[in-house]
Design a protein around this motif. Structure first.
Motif, short mmCIF file in Angstrom:
data_model
loop_
_atom_site.label_atom_id
_atom_site.label_comp_id
_atom_site.label_asym_id
_atom_site.label_seq_id
_atom_site.Cartn_x
_atom_site.Cartn_y
_atom_site.Cartn_z
N PRO A 96 0.84 -1.21 0.00
CA PRO A 96 0.00 0.00 0.00
C PRO A 96 0.87 1.25 0.00
O PRO A 96 1.92 1.30 0.64
N ARG A 97 0.42 2.26 -0.76
CA ARG A 97 1.17 3.50 -0.87
C ARG A 97 0.29 4.65 -0.40
O ARG A 97 -0.77 4.92 -0.98
N ARG A 98 0.73 5.33 0.62
CA ARG A 98 0.00 6.49 1.13
C ARG A 98 0.24 7.69 0.22
O ARG A 98 1.36 7.89 -0.27
N ASP A 99 -0.78 8.48 -0.02
CA ASP A 99 -0.66 9.66 -0.86
C ASP A 99 0.26 10.66 -0.17
O ASP A 99 -0.03 11.13 0.94
N ALA A 100 1.37 11.00 -0.83
CA ALA A 100 2.37 11.87 -0.21
C ALA A 100 1.90 13.30 -0.07
O ALA A 100 2.42 14.05 0.76
N VAL A 101 0.92 13.72 -0.87
CA VAL A 101 0.44 15.10 -0.81
C VAL A 101 -0.66 15.25 0.24
O VAL A 101 -0.59 16.09 1.13
N SER A 102 -1.70 14.41 0.11
CA SER A 102 -2.85 14.54 1.02
C SER A 102 -2.68 13.73 2.30
O SER A 102 -3.37 13.98 3.29
N GLY A 103 -1.77 12.75 2.28
CA GLY A 103 -1.62 11.86 3.43
C GLY A 103 -2.68 10.79 3.51
O GLY A 103 -2.71 10.02 4.47
N ALA A 104 -3.57 10.71 2.49
CA ALA A 104 -4.64 9.72 2.50
C ALA A 104 -4.09 8.32 2.34
O ALA A 104 -3.10 8.10 1.63
N ALA A 105 -4.72 7.38 3.02
CA ALA A 105 -4.30 5.98 2.93
C ALA A 105 -4.68 5.39 1.58
O ALA A 105 -5.58 5.89 0.88
N ASP A 106 -3.98 4.35 1.19
CA ASP A 106 -4.29 3.62 -0.05
C ASP A 106 -5.61 2.89 0.15
O ASP A 106 -5.73 2.01 1.00
N GLU A 107 -6.63 3.26 -0.61
CA GLU A 107 -7.96 2.71 -0.43
C GLU A 107 -8.17 1.40 -1.18
O GLU A 107 -9.22 0.77 -1.05
N ARG A 108 -7.21 0.98 -1.99
CA ARG A 108 -7.37 -0.28 -2.71
C ARG A 108 -7.31 -1.45 -1.74
O ARG A 108 -6.55 -1.45 -0.76
N SER A 109 -8.09 -2.47 -2.02
CA SER A 109 -8.04 -3.69 -1.22
C SER A 109 -6.76 -4.45 -1.56
O SER A 109 -6.14 -4.21 -2.60
N PRO A 110 -6.32 -5.39 -0.69
CA PRO A 110 -5.14 -6.19 -1.04
C PRO A 110 -5.28 -6.90 -2.38
O PRO A 110 -4.31 -6.97 -3.15
#
Length: 455
Positions: free
Chosen positions: A226-240
């Motif tokens: 999972p890759r967190r959005d570096a700009v917004s800090g939002a978590a990766d919402e994709r499922s595994p």
């Protein structure tokens, strides 16, 4: 146990069943600190019931009750006696009884009939014992059966059983037996052909040897982190599962980008069979119902209607899929008319030459979508202006995107451009918990003019 004791035990079953049915209604009167005890008691009852059912089925088989009943077998007999038993439950119990009845599996049969091992666990354990028995000296077989039975009684997971099996084979397996096991694994390995599933999706399955699994798993695990959005800090919402799918497609796309050929000369590049209208975008002036019928009362327009395309393997593609695939993959394009007649054969061309890829890697450093830190080796060259709209394959019209964001910009119709500072600027803003395209006019997209299709 005497006959009188057995009869008394049977007489308590009806009362026990009634007590269990009434338990739910009485839960509001159970103290909070006692609910955990109720759960433990129910688990014990469930295990005892499971074991007793297995014991009864074994006894019925041994006495010939099943054979004399006229039923087709134990599964049918169980369902005849207890219609509430599901097919899968009866079948699993029958398989467990059969598996634990094989020579040397007495400890597993005891665990099954005591309720300490579930039918599915007993089946897995019996298969483990059978594999060890085939690959090791006979003097060790009883010890293996007892060891596996102990793991089953302890509710060991299948992963633990697999680890035990591998460890015992490494320690005690004979060279000949391990060679036979390897040959057996090689015979079973394979990948199924693609088959359609609901929703216009496709599915395939792979059966791999442990060494192959390790290689594939390492790649998918690394690329699907999972890759967190570096700009917004939002978590990766994709499922595994979605992250692994993106990783798998990235690997295949990278191979296709090298232009390799198969043993019979077939290219790994996609060949698109494109009707002239295949690349039209959906008309922005009309809305349709779920059956594709325009809602009444809408003004007529002259927008061309998009049609489906397909590849040379017969996969039907919606216009959006066609545009997305042709943007990032190495493709051959065959344009056809209304009757399917070839109009012109487009030459196979890379979206970016090796030199352009190096220049893009130096310029962009990796995926250019806001907040993404995927390295350039994970990316594809994306046309900022699609080739179907006249966009050229030059550095000012190319940007690196990872598989995830390459799909995303096509789905969300997000545009971008290369600025004077040689930086890619995407026309998108963070709003409502996701990146959305900036407001602007919706341009009607169309395929290239016929004169531009030929190589």
């Amino acid at each position: 146990m005497t006959y009188q004791e057995a009869t008394a035990a049977r007489d308590t079953l009806a009362g026990a069943a009634e007590a269990l049915r009434s338990l739910a209604a009485s839960l509001p009167f159970v103290q909070g600190d006692e609910i955990g005890e109720v759960v433990a008691q129910l688990a014990q009852v469930a295990a005892a019931t499971r074991g007793a059912l297995a014991s009864v089925a074994v006894e019925a088989q041994a006495r010939g009750v099943v054979a004399e009943s006229g039923c087709r077998g134990t599964v049918a007999w169980l369902q005849h006696c207890a219609p509430g038993i599901k097919d899968s439950e009866a079948a699993a119990l029958h398989r467990a009884i059969t598996a634990t009845g094989r020579r040397g599996n007495a400890p597993l049969r005891e665990a099954l009939c005591s309720g300490e091992a579930t039918p599915s666990d007993a089946i897995c354990a019996a298969e483990t014992v059978d594999e060890l028995r085939r690959a090791t000296d006979a003097a060790l077989h009883d010890a293996f059966a007892e060891g596996v039975a102990e793991l089953s009684r302890a509710q060991a997971s299948r992963a633990v059983l697999r680890e035990y099996r591998t460890e015992m084979l490494a320690r005690f397996g004979t060279e000949q037996s391990l060679d036979e096991l390897h040959a057996h694994q090689q015979a079973r390995r394979g990948v199924t052909a693609m088959r359609p599933v609901a929703g216009g999706m496709w599915r395939f399955e792979a059966t791999l040897t442990p060494a192959e699994k390790a290689a594939v798993d390492a790649t998918l695990t690394a690329l699907s982190a999972p890759r967190r959005d570096a700009v917004s800090g939002a978590a990766d919402e994709r499922s595994p599962a979605q992250r692994r799918a993106d990783a798998l497609v990235s690997v295949f796309t990278k191979v296709a980008g090298h232009g390799q050929a198969g043993p019979l000369g077939a290219s790994t590049r996609v060949t698109l069979i494109l009707p002239v209208e295949a690349l039209h975008a959906p008309c922005p002036h009309r809305t349709c119902d779920i059956f594709g019928i325009p809602h009444p009362g809408q003004e007529p327009c002259d927008c061309p209607e998009p049609v489906a395309a397909h590849d040379d393997l017969g996969t039907a593609l919606l216009p959006g899929d066609t545009r997305r695939l042709s943007c990032g993959a190495d493709v051959s394009r065959l344009y056809v008319g209304a009757q399917g007649e070839p109009l012109a054969l487009g030459r196979t061309e890379r979206c970016a030459t090796p030199g352009q890829r190096k220049a893009l890697a130096a310029r962009d450093g990796g995926c250019t979508f806001p907040g993404c830190e995927a390295p350039s080796s994970w990316t594809q060259a994306h046309h900022l202006v699609h080739w179907a709209d006249g966009g050229g394959t030059d550095l000012d019209n190319l940007a690196l995107l990872c598989q995830r964001h390459h799909t995303y910009v096509h789905q969300q119709h997000i545009d971008g451009h290369v600025g004077p500072d040689r930086t890619v600027h995407w026309h998108t803003s963070w709003a409502g918990g996701h990146w959305a395209p900036d407001p602007g006019p919706c341009d009607q997209l169309s395929p290239p003019a016929p004169d531009d299709r030929a190589a």
